[in-house]
Scaffold this motif. Structure first.
Motif, PDB file in Angstrom:
ATOM      1  N   GLY A 147       2.224  -2.992  -1.492  1.00  0.00           N
ATOM      2  CA  GLY A 147       1.125  -1.845  -0.981  1.00  0.00           C
ATOM      3  C   GLY A 147      -0.346  -2.588  -1.096  1.00  0.00           C
ATOM      4  O   GLY A 147      -0.462  -3.640  -1.473  1.00  0.00           O
ATOM      5  N   SER A 148      -1.140  -1.847  -0.807  1.00  0.00           N
ATOM      6  CA  SER A 148      -2.463  -1.998  -1.068  1.00  0.00           C
ATOM      7  C   SER A 148      -3.436  -1.215  -2.100  1.00  0.00           C
ATOM      8  O   SER A 148      -3.363  -0.117  -2.047  1.00  0.00           O
ATOM      9  CB  SER A 148      -3.361  -2.099   0.282  1.00  0.00           C
ATOM     10  OG  SER A 148      -2.598  -3.077   1.220  1.00  0.00           O
ATOM     11  N   CYS A 149      -4.192  -1.855  -2.697  1.00  0.00           N
ATOM     12  CA  CYS A 149      -5.181  -1.093  -3.846  1.00  0.00           C
ATOM     13  C   CYS A 149      -5.754  -0.374  -2.948  1.00  0.00           C
ATOM     14  O   CYS A 149      -6.717  -0.387  -2.090  1.00  0.00           O
ATOM     15  CB  CYS A 149      -6.027  -1.999  -4.526  1.00  0.00           C
ATOM     16  SG  CYS A 149      -6.893  -1.144  -5.651  1.00  0.00           S
ATOM     17  N   ILE A 150      -5.916   1.258  -3.296  1.00  0.00           N
ATOM     18  CA  ILE A 150      -6.871   2.071  -2.612  1.00  0.00           C
ATOM     19  C   ILE A 150      -8.138   1.952  -2.662  1.00  0.00           C
ATOM     20  O   ILE A 150      -9.015   2.584  -2.013  1.00  0.00           O
ATOM     21  CB  ILE A 150      -6.434   3.542  -2.942  1.00  0.00           C
ATOM     22  CG1 ILE A 150      -6.556   3.845  -4.348  1.00  0.00           C
ATOM     23  CG2 ILE A 150      -4.909   3.716  -2.658  1.00  0.00           C
ATOM     24  CD1 ILE A 150      -6.846   5.335  -4.803  1.00  0.00           C
ATOM     25  N   ILE A 151      -8.632   1.076  -3.581  1.00  0.00           N
ATOM     26  CA  ILE A 151     -10.164   0.807  -3.829  1.00  0.00           C
ATOM     27  C   ILE A 151     -10.461  -0.273  -3.458  1.00  0.00           C
ATOM     28  O   ILE A 151     -11.627  -0.584  -2.579  1.00  0.00           O
ATOM     29  CB  ILE A 151     -10.481   0.784  -5.419  1.00  0.00           C
ATOM     30  CG1 ILE A 151     -10.207   2.342  -5.864  1.00  0.00           C
ATOM     31  CG2 ILE A 151     -11.700   0.564  -5.654  1.00  0.00           C
ATOM     32  CD1 ILE A 151     -10.577   2.448  -7.358  1.00  0.00           C
ATOM     33  N   CYS A 152      -9.811  -1.522  -3.635  1.00  0.00           N
ATOM     34  CA  CYS A 152     -10.178  -2.673  -2.949  1.00  0.00           C
ATOM     35  C   CYS A 152      -9.379  -3.489  -2.072  1.00  0.00           C
ATOM     36  O   CYS A 152      -9.758  -4.427  -1.340  1.00  0.00           O
ATOM     37  CB  CYS A 152     -10.458  -3.752  -4.297  1.00  0.00           C
ATOM     38  SG  CYS A 152      -9.053  -4.168  -5.009  1.00  0.00           S
ATOM     39  N   GLY A 153      -8.325  -2.868  -1.825  1.00  0.00           N
ATOM     40  CA  GLY A 153      -7.610  -3.346  -0.761  1.00  0.00           C
ATOM     41  C   GLY A 153      -6.556  -4.477  -1.132  1.00  0.00           C
ATOM     42  O   GLY A 153      -5.684  -5.031  -0.087  1.00  0.00           O
ATOM     43  N   LYS A 154      -6.696  -5.043  -2.187  1.00  0.00           N
ATOM     44  CA  LYS A 154      -5.579  -6.112  -2.749  1.00  0.00           C
ATOM     45  C   LYS A 154      -4.314  -5.816  -2.675  1.00  0.00           C
ATOM     46  O   LYS A 154      -3.751  -4.496  -2.822  1.00  0.00           O
ATOM     47  CB  LYS A 154      -6.269  -6.520  -4.204  1.00  0.00           C
ATOM     48  CG  LYS A 154      -5.412  -7.609  -4.957  1.00  0.00           C
ATOM     49  CD  LYS A 154      -5.850  -7.682  -6.344  1.00  0.00           C
ATOM     50  CE  LYS A 154      -5.105  -8.797  -7.016  1.00  0.00           C
ATOM     51  NZ  LYS A 154      -5.380  -9.090  -8.354  1.00  0.00           N
ATOM     52  N   SER A 155      -3.498  -6.690  -2.320  1.00  0.00           N
ATOM     53  CA  SER A 155      -2.177  -6.394  -2.168  1.00  0.00           C
ATOM     54  C   SER A 155      -1.470  -6.371  -3.869  1.00  0.00           C
ATOM     55  O   SER A 155      -1.727  -7.177  -4.751  1.00  0.00           O
ATOM     56  CB  SER A 155      -1.477  -7.765  -1.804  1.00  0.00           C
ATOM     57  OG  SER A 155      -1.642  -7.521  -0.236  1.00  0.00           O
TER      58      SER A 155
END
Length: 731
Positions: free
Chosen positions: A2-10
């Motif tokens: 998934g993607s971190c909801i804060i920074c978008g990192k996988s």
């Protein structure tokens, strides 16, 4: 993945390790060992005990928030049974007991997101994932579904502590990708077409802008043919409310850039105001990755109003360089200084020393006001003495109301103003390393700007240069307020400085200078500060400040009590700001007799008198060529880790015996302190003594505090030599 909801990192799940403490979790388990240590959880108050508060985490698990973890007295909490609170799980014991920690964030909107912690699931998940998202499911081919992000609701708003407007707008900018280019009034059936147009526009913008880095490249709608439109007019952000529906051009600096589940949101500030600008590439994917905080940009976009807030839908965005960047920076700097600079400088009392420092007072006050307006944290570093605490609190009293006005978060005063006492008058590499570590972590985790550091009653001598240079390497701002003549090397490393000339140094205090600066940081608190200079004088209080304190309700006895009370509390937990306690001592009592200051002052006097009595019985008075020097072995005849500290004890001994001896010297295993009315340069003392004891490692470690250090094995030789040198200098 998934993607971190804060920074978008996988990541595996919905939050990366770096940002896990920035979100709050809703617990769905029923066993204590299912909780995750260090996470913040939403809970409800179950009840009070003498030693703390019981908080229910979820439906079946209860933890204890011990009174020692609170930032206030237990009895001052206004929580009632059933109230929602936010706590951190610190430890889950083998017997199932749960130790909870206090969270300064006591509203869900103050976290940067909300996730559900369900032990039955592999990883925390967004709340809407429980039932699925009907809007996202309706369009399986949408970019939002392909990215796995879907449409987020209010529980997934992503907010930053340093983003003053983001908590009001995340619900808008964080919508599904299809809504990124759609106004609230647009019918649902036009959404797909709008998305196509918005995506094409952003794609064109990503490849660069036409002309001189600014004309918006727009798509030709459903036909896909591109055409260059007329360049939009450059407008001020403060006028955007009159331009809803228009395409405009903005020039300014990027305050912050954050990735939502839909567009990338840039907060852009010009010389008049700031506004959030949404740029869309595809759901959850960073648009314009080359642009970040502090970049100077030119942006073209359409002004829209979403849920009562203005937002610019970005069509083209370019970074300005060279002369263009300099022109915009100069315009912003001039406007900011005009807004921040005090109109006039009017000292809080008749004081020739302060009157001679008018320009300097204006510069430091302007620097502090600018930092607040730029949403830059202000960190006050002051000595852990009565003078240092009073001076630091003067600036705190003036700055906190400005911070509250600038930010919406109720806890902004803890994030954007910090007062950190120093053990001595030197800002060394240990102190600087701590500060740099904290500021870089805040920048990485919360997108905070680098702070402005204000040094008060500390840092004025070249022994602090190493620390200043480390701050300078990272570009952190520095200003200094001190009551000594500041070394020239230090003056060159700070952006603003208030300090007297050598002839005036003995006539003022750091609190006097800081109170005058504070009165020009915030004129509304001027009356609150009138008694502070008098508090900082241990003797010979200038008549003007004694009268100012009397007018404020503090007679000589009350001033003495407050000074002694602050001096005592400065010693205990000397590395803590003790914000509320020191505020109560300085501002809470009027004349103070019999109140908090009076009570603490009694303890000060008892402890100091007892220590002085012991010290006086063991003073070794030596006479060299008719010059008397008193020596105290502080290892043998003081309680080293109890009040009073060595520095304060020697000050008192010097005041009591100045008529009998020319100097008082305190000597310990590897340190030596000198007190005298004569102007003694301890660096010169060290240089002269080193000629006689060259292998003692003798150095002046604090010219401000009259302190020398040496190798313990050479103590006897160093003491004999220093006594000779001091006697010669004061003769």
């Amino acid at each position: 993945m998934g993607s971190c909801i804060i920074c978008g990192k996988s990541v595996d799940g919905r939050i990366c390790d770096l940002h896990e403490e920035d979100v709050v979790f809703e617990f769905r388990g029923n066993q204590p060992d299912q909780l995750t240590v260090d996470r913040y959880y939403r809970g409800t108050v179950d009840g009070y005990a003498e030693f703390g508060v019981f908080v229910d985490i979820g439906d079946s698990v209860t933890g204890l928030l011990h009174r020692s973890e609170l930032d206030r007295r237990l009895e001052s909490l206004d929580w009632e049974s059933g109230d929602t609170v936010f706590v951190q799980v610190q430890q889950v014991r083998d017997n199932g007991n749960i130790d909870l920690g206090w969270s300064i964030r006591q509203a869900e909107a103050e976290f940067r997101g909300t996730l559900v912690d369900d032990p039955a699931k592999d990883a925390p998940y967004l709340k809407e994932d429980e039932s699925g998202n009907e809007d996202a499911a309706a369009d399986d081919d949408s970019a939002a579904d392909e990215s796995g992000r879907g449409q987020c609701d209010d529980t997934t708003e992503v907010t930053g502590r340093s983003e003053s407007q983001s908590d009001r707008r995340d619900a808008t900018v964080g919508r599904d990708a299809e809504d990124a280019g759609q106004t609230d009034e647009e019918p649902a059936e036009t959404a797909a077409a709008t998305t196509t147009e918005s995506t094409a526009t952003s794609a064109g913008a990503d490849t660069g802008s036409s002309g001189e880095g600014g004309a918006a490249a727009t798509s030709g709608g459903s036909g896909g043919a591109s055409a260059v439109t007329e360049e939009p007019s450059h407008v001020a952000i403060e006028t955007l409310s009159d331009r809803v529906g228009e395409t405009v051009r903005l020039e300014g600096v990027v305050e912050s850039a954050r990735q939502t589940s839909g567009p990338t949101v840039f907060e852009v500030r010009d010389e008049t105001d700031s506004v959030e600008c949404a740029a869309f590439k595809e759901a959850g994917v960073r648009a314009y990755p080359e642009i970040g905080g502090d970049d100077v940009v030119r942006l073209d976009g359409e002004v829209r109003e979403r849920r009562g807030e203005l937002q610019v839908e970005t069509e083209a965005l370019v970074k300005l360089e060279g002369d263009e960047r300099e022109t915009v920076e100069d315009r912003l700097a001039d406007a900011l200084r005009s807004q921040a600079e005090p109109d006039t400088v009017d000292p809080i009392a008749d004081d020739d020393v302060v009157a001679g420092l008018t320009d300097e007072v204006r510069e430091v006050a302007t620097a502090i006001r600018k930092a607040v307006l730029e949403e830059r944290p202000v960190v006050v570093r002051h000595s852990a003495t009565a003078d240092g605490y009073v001076a630091g609190v003067a600036l705190e009293r003036a700055t906190l109301p400005l911070v509250r006005d600038q930010h919406d978060q109720h806890d902004a005063v803890y994030h954007y103003f910090d007062r950190r006492p120093l053990e001595g008058g030197v800002y060394d590499m240990d102190d600087a390393t701590k500060d740099v570590t904290r500021m870089l972590e805040a920048r990485e985790r919360h997108d905070e700007k680098l702070p402005l550091f204000i040094f008060v009653a500390a840092g004025g001598t070249r022994e602090s240069l190493d620390g200043f240079e480390l701050l300078d390497l990272y570009g952190a701002g520095r200003a200094l307020v001190d009551d000594i003549e500041v070394d020239a090397e230090v003056a060159e490393t700070v952006g603003a400085l208030v300090a007297p000339a050598a002839a005036d140094a003995a006539e003022t205090t750091s609190s006097t200078l800081a109170a005058n600066v504070a009165a020009h940081v915030n004129d509304d608190v001027r009356d609150d500060l009138r008694h502070l200079p008098a508090v900082s004088f241990w003797e010979d209080t200038p008549e003007a400040y004694a009268e100012a304190a009397s007018d404020a309700g503090y007679d000589a006895e009350a001033v003495r009590e407050v000074r002694e009370a602050v001096a005592l509390e400065a010693f205990y937990q000397s590395y803590e700001d003790k914000r509320e306690l020191i505020t109560d001592l300085l501002f809470g009592e009027g004349d103070g007799h019999g109140g908090l200051a009076g009570h603490v002052s009694e303890q000060f006097r008892e402890k100091l008198d007892a220590e002085v009595e012991t010290a006086e019985a063991n003073l070794d008075t030596q006479t060299l060529d008719d010059t008397k020097v008193a020596v105290l072995d502080t290892d043998a005849f003081t309680h080293r880790y109890e009040f009073p500290p060595t520095e304060l004890l020697l000050d008192e001994l010097h005041r009591r015996h100045r008529d009998d001896v020319a100097a008082v010297i305190g000597v310990s295993e590897d340190e030596l302190h000198i007190r005298s009315d004569a102007p003694i340069d301890v660096r010169d003392v060290a240089d002269r003594a080193r000629e006689w004891v060259p292998n003692a490692g003798l150095t002046a470690t604090s010219a401000r505090d009259g302190k020398l250090e040496y190798i313990a094995g050479e103590r006897s030789a160093v003491l004999d030599t220093v006594i000779d040198v001091v006697a010669d200098e004061v003769a």
